[in-house]
Write a protein that holds these residues in place. Structure first.
Motif: not given
Length: 332
Positions: A198-219
């Motif tokens: 499984x990659x990436x592992x681990x994964x850090x989204x880091x700092x995300x602004x409140x009420x905003x969203x970010x997406x990551x793909x995991x294979x």
């Protein structure tokens, strides 16, 4: 060497009077010859007695000895008998000297046979048969440990891989062969199995602004050589939950997923925090990987404010005023 051979010496009375034997002795000591049964006494004319002599070599060089037989024979009171012996020399033969089990499915044993031959003239004794590592390989059966000349024995070896990848070991056969006391047979094989990654592992989204969203793909990849079957994916998050997972069923289909060697299926994880605390989650993937039937991948993230703004003003005259605050939460 290590064994013995016995011969009978006959002593005849060819005269007309009684022959009296007084003894039989070796001329030297520390020789590999020994009298097992002797005779002292009278032998009537035309009769004979026997002396039994044993030969027990201690090395692989030829041996000689002199046995003196004493009697009342007036012309030959001492008769010297020359003894010679040549030890049989064992010679080991091994076939094959290398075994390749090839691709063997994990958890399923495969058996091969090593043939040991005695090509020499003496008895071949197998003193020890062992494996260097003895993890995926083991000795099942040895048919014989003592081999007369021109005979054979077999050693059955079993290989049972426990994980995907290459495995090697060395079989050692020690014997009384004076020239080749130890023979090494190399063993190799390859465990065949699905292997999840499984990659990436681990994964850090880091700092995300409140009420905003970010997406990551995991294979979810199959780096093995047999089809990987994923039966289920569980998803766990910290509380409160600001993560979500998309299995992309329109592309991947319903469970179970069959992922061929070298291929992968992707899932999507979205992080949308509503407070400034640290958050975490992990996925738990169930599959037929024999080494890791349950695989994990971990995610972290932390919410933060976009910015802090302070406005100040001074009202010189006292008048009624309306103050309007506008908050842009478009994440642009």
């Amino acid at each position: 060497v290590g064994s013995s051979n016995t011969q009978i010496i006959e002593i005849h009375n060819k005269g007309t009077g009684t022959l009296s034997l007084t003894g039989a002795y070796f001329q030297t000591t520390n020789i590999p010859f020994a009298i097992i049964s002797s005779y002292t006494g009278d032998i009537s004319p035309g009769s004979f007695v026997e002396i039994e002599v044993r030969y027990s070599p201690t090395d692989y060089t030829p041996d000689v000895g002199q046995l003196d037989v004493m009697s009342n024979d007036p012309s030959q009171p001492v008769v010297t008998i020359s003894l010679t012996g040549e030890p049989g020399i064992p010679q080991i033969g091994i076939s094959p000297v290398q075994i390749d089990y090839g691709d063997t499915q994990v958890g399923y044993p495969s058996t091969e046979t090593v043939t040991v031959s005695n090509l020499g003239t003496g008895t071949l004794t197998l003193n020890n048969i062992s494996l260097l590592a003895a993890t995926q390989y083991k000795i099942i059966h040895t048919s014989a440990y003592s081999l007369p000349p021109n005979t054979q024995a077999t050693i059955e070896l079993e290989y049972t891989p426990i994980a995907y990848g290459n495995d090697a070991d060395v079989l050692s056969v020690s014997s009384n062969d004076p020239l080749t006391p130890v023979v090494a047979i190399s063993l190799k094989g390859r465990g065949s199995a699905p292997q999840i990654e499984i990659s990436p592992d681990p994964y850090d989204f880091g700092y995300e602004y409140l009420e905003c969203a970010s997406e990551a793909i995991f294979d979810i990849k199959n780096v093995g050589d047999i089809d990987l079957v994923v039966t289920n994916i569980e998803y766990f998050t910290s509380f409160p939950n600001y993560f979500s997972i998309d299995h992309d069923h329109p592309v991947n289909g319903a469970f179970p997923w069959t992922i061929t060697p070298g291929s992968f299926n992707s899932v999507y994880i979205e992080y949308s925090p509503s407070d400034i605390t640290s958050d975490s989650s992990f996925i738990k993937v169930h599959s037929n990987d024999p080494t890791s039937p349950i695989a994990y991948a971990y995610q972290t993230g932390e919410g933060e404010y976009y910015s802090s703004v302070m406005d100040t003003f001074t009202q010189s005259n006292v008048h009624e005023s309306d103050i309007l605050f506008v908050i842009d939460n478009s994440c642009s």
